[in-house]
Scaffold this motif. Structure first.
Motif, PDB file in Angstrom:
ATOM      1  N   ASP A  32       0.774  -1.169   0.033  1.00  0.00           N
ATOM      2  CA  ASP A  32      -0.028   0.360  -0.285  1.00  0.00           C
ATOM      3  C   ASP A  32       0.711   1.371  -0.038  1.00  0.00           C
ATOM      4  O   ASP A  32      -0.078   2.267   0.365  1.00  0.00           O
ATOM      5  CB  ASP A  32      -1.398   0.347   1.167  1.00  0.00           C
ATOM      6  CG  ASP A  32      -0.153  -0.448   2.811  1.00  0.00           C
ATOM      7  OD1 ASP A  32       1.251  -0.223   2.476  1.00  0.00           O
ATOM      8  OD2 ASP A  32      -0.911  -0.583   3.461  1.00  0.00           O
ATOM      9  N   GLY A  34       3.007   4.432  -1.671  1.00  0.00           N
ATOM     10  CA  GLY A  34       2.988   4.735  -2.782  1.00  0.00           C
ATOM     11  C   GLY A  34       3.985   4.872  -3.539  1.00  0.00           C
ATOM     12  O   GLY A  34       4.874   4.425  -3.941  1.00  0.00           O
ATOM     13  N   PRO A  35       3.372   4.936  -5.123  1.00  0.00           N
ATOM     14  CA  PRO A  35       5.055   4.728  -6.045  1.00  0.00           C
ATOM     15  C   PRO A  35       5.768   5.792  -5.840  1.00  0.00           C
ATOM     16  O   PRO A  35       6.310   6.432  -5.459  1.00  0.00           O
ATOM     17  CB  PRO A  35       4.078   5.134  -7.008  1.00  0.00           C
ATOM     18  CG  PRO A  35       3.124   5.332  -6.533  1.00  0.00           C
ATOM     19  CD  PRO A  35       2.472   5.707  -5.792  1.00  0.00           C
ATOM     20  N   GLU A  56      -4.677  -5.647 -13.633  1.00  0.00           N
ATOM     21  CA  GLU A  56      -5.392  -5.038 -14.748  1.00  0.00           C
ATOM     22  C   GLU A  56      -5.524  -4.982 -16.281  1.00  0.00           C
ATOM     23  O   GLU A  56      -6.568  -4.722 -17.730  1.00  0.00           O
ATOM     24  CB  GLU A  56      -5.891  -3.435 -13.833  1.00  0.00           C
ATOM     25  CG  GLU A  56      -6.093  -3.132 -12.562  1.00  0.00           C
ATOM     26  CD  GLU A  56      -5.749  -1.955 -12.037  1.00  0.00           C
ATOM     27  OE1 GLU A  56      -5.291  -0.886 -13.074  1.00  0.00           O
ATOM     28  OE2 GLU A  56      -6.224  -1.700 -10.593  1.00  0.00           O
ATOM     29  N   LYS A 228      -0.898  -4.741  -5.933  1.00  0.00           N
ATOM     30  CA  LYS A 228      -1.589  -3.806  -6.050  1.00  0.00           C
ATOM     31  C   LYS A 228      -0.778  -3.333  -6.844  1.00  0.00           C
ATOM     32  O   LYS A 228      -1.075  -2.150  -7.889  1.00  0.00           O
ATOM     33  CB  LYS A 228      -2.680  -2.797  -4.872  1.00  0.00           C
ATOM     34  CG  LYS A 228      -3.530  -3.879  -4.527  1.00  0.00           C
ATOM     35  CD  LYS A 228      -3.594  -3.137  -3.512  1.00  0.00           C
ATOM     36  CE  LYS A 228      -5.606  -3.476  -2.735  1.00  0.00           C
ATOM     37  NZ  LYS A 228      -5.506  -2.626  -1.828  1.00  0.00           N
ATOM     38  N   LYS A 229       0.385  -2.714  -6.767  1.00  0.00           N
ATOM     39  CA  LYS A 229       2.011  -2.811  -7.002  1.00  0.00           C
ATOM     40  C   LYS A 229       2.074  -2.581  -8.402  1.00  0.00           C
ATOM     41  O   LYS A 229       2.343  -1.743  -9.475  1.00  0.00           O
ATOM     42  CB  LYS A 229       3.164  -1.995  -6.027  1.00  0.00           C
ATOM     43  CG  LYS A 229       4.583  -1.034  -6.550  1.00  0.00           C
ATOM     44  CD  LYS A 229       4.913  -0.984  -5.927  1.00  0.00           C
ATOM     45  CE  LYS A 229       6.092  -0.438  -6.423  1.00  0.00           C
ATOM     46  NZ  LYS A 229       7.143   0.057  -5.207  1.00  0.00           N
ATOM     47  N   SER A 231      -0.423  -2.896 -10.773  1.00  0.00           N
ATOM     48  CA  SER A 231      -0.777  -2.874 -12.021  1.00  0.00           C
ATOM     49  C   SER A 231      -0.845  -0.974 -11.079  1.00  0.00           C
ATOM     50  O   SER A 231      -0.318  -0.418 -12.074  1.00  0.00           O
ATOM     51  CB  SER A 231      -2.298  -2.631 -11.243  1.00  0.00           C
ATOM     52  OG  SER A 231      -2.637  -4.103 -12.155  1.00  0.00           O
ATOM     53  N   ARG A 232      -1.033  -0.711 -10.668  1.00  0.00           N
ATOM     54  CA  ARG A 232       0.195   0.741  -9.704  1.00  0.00           C
ATOM     55  C   ARG A 232       0.936   1.306 -11.180  1.00  0.00           C
ATOM     56  O   ARG A 232       1.401   2.233 -11.568  1.00  0.00           O
ATOM     57  CB  ARG A 232       0.018   0.751  -8.718  1.00  0.00           C
ATOM     58  CG  ARG A 232      -0.180   2.463  -8.240  1.00  0.00           C
ATOM     59  CD  ARG A 232      -0.471   2.610  -6.884  1.00  0.00           C
ATOM     60  NE  ARG A 232       1.129   2.301  -6.130  1.00  0.00           N
ATOM     61  CZ  ARG A 232       0.364   0.903  -5.157  1.00  0.00           C
ATOM     62  NH1 ARG A 232      -0.858   1.116  -4.383  1.00  0.00           N
ATOM     63  NH2 ARG A 232       1.700   0.316  -5.096  1.00  0.00           N
ATOM     64  N   GLU A 233       1.883   0.519 -10.527  1.00  0.00           N
ATOM     65  CA  GLU A 233       3.355   0.719 -11.481  1.00  0.00           C
ATOM     66  C   GLU A 233       2.852   0.762 -12.966  1.00  0.00           C
ATOM     67  O   GLU A 233       4.069   1.342 -13.952  1.00  0.00           O
ATOM     68  CB  GLU A 233       4.337   0.454 -11.207  1.00  0.00           C
ATOM     69  CG  GLU A 233       4.734   0.346  -9.540  1.00  0.00           C
ATOM     70  CD  GLU A 233       5.378   1.592  -9.931  1.00  0.00           C
ATOM     71  OE1 GLU A 233       6.000   2.188 -10.581  1.00  0.00           O
ATOM     72  OE2 GLU A 233       5.398   2.841  -8.708  1.00  0.00           O
TER      73      GLU A 233
END
Length: 244
Positions: A32, A34-35, A56, A228-229, A231-233
């Motif tokens: 969780d 942040g990038p 995703e 999650k990271k 996809s977030r990246e």
């Protein structure tokens, strides 16, 4: 060493070792968090406590239509064809064997580099240097016999790319690198974001020296599948044929 650096970029694999130092990042990042678009340093895969998250984005890469030195070549003249070539080079490049390193270099390196004055001595030095870096990555001495039970392998699990022109694509390959320093040693698994640049030449995609130096801030952070990271990246998970 400048010419050696060019050849290292042609391989498009162990560049991550050179920029990341070939060691663990030191601490596992929380899912969780942040990038932080830092260097392409190896990082430990996320633990199961971070949960199970479906990527995703997926990409179905095309297959090579021919083989050279037993490796796939002749990828289509599309963005995903360039990505497929970079992934194939990445998959072939994790070796401590100089013959295998040379084979990958000859298969995926830009043939126009021959016209830029790269001598056989320079190429031999580059191959030896890459083999030394691979041994470093595996955790064994740079010279001498390789101990029993030593292993080094890399499995591409995600990609990103940026189209620079109709004939040039910058590719980042997310690789899960597994190594073992010998029998009885602990198996280490790390994630690396490996940059490369593909150019369309002589009817195929080959890896070449970037026109401009790749800014470390451009390289997305490594993140394992199921987090999650990932996809977030901006990573796209690979959806390939079972033969690969």
């Amino acid at each position: 060493m400048a010419l050696v650096g060019v050849i290292l970029l042609l391989v498009g694999v162990l560049v991550g070792v050179l920029t990341g130092g070939g060691s663990d990042s030191g601490a596992r990042k929380e899912d969780d968090a942040g990038p932080s678009h830092g260097p392409a340093e190896p990082s430990e895969p996320a633990g199961s406590s971070e949960g199970d998250h479906t990527p995703e984005s997926w990409v179905n890469l095309p297959e090579g239509m021919a083989e050279m030195n037993g490796l796939p070549v002749k990828f289509p003249r599309t963005d995903t064809g360039a990505v497929a070539a970079a992934v194939a080079s990445n998959r072939a490049g994790w070796s401590m064997d100089e013959d295998e390193i040379r084979r990958g270099m000859e298969t995926y390196g830009d043939p126009s580099a021959e016209k830029e004055g790269d001598s056989q001595e320079t190429k031999a030095a580059a191959v030896a240097y890459l083999a030394q870096k691979a041994r470093q990555m595996a955790g064994v001495p740079a010279k001498g016999p390789v101990p029993d039970g030593v292993s080094l392998s890399g499995v591409p699990i995600g990609v990103q790319w940026k189209t620079l022109s109709a004939d040039r694509v910058r590719v980042f390959v997310l690789t899960r690198v597994t190594s073992k320093a010998g029998e009885g040693e602990k198996t280490r698994t790390r994630l690396m974001a490996v940059p490369s640049e593909a150019i369309w030449t002589a009817g195929d995609w080959k890896l070449t020296k970037p026109q401009e130096e790749i800014d470390r801030s451009e390289v997305p952070d490594p993140a394992d599948l199921g987090t999650k990271k990932f996809s977030r990246e901006g990573w796209k998970a690979l959806q390939e044929a079972s033969s690969r």
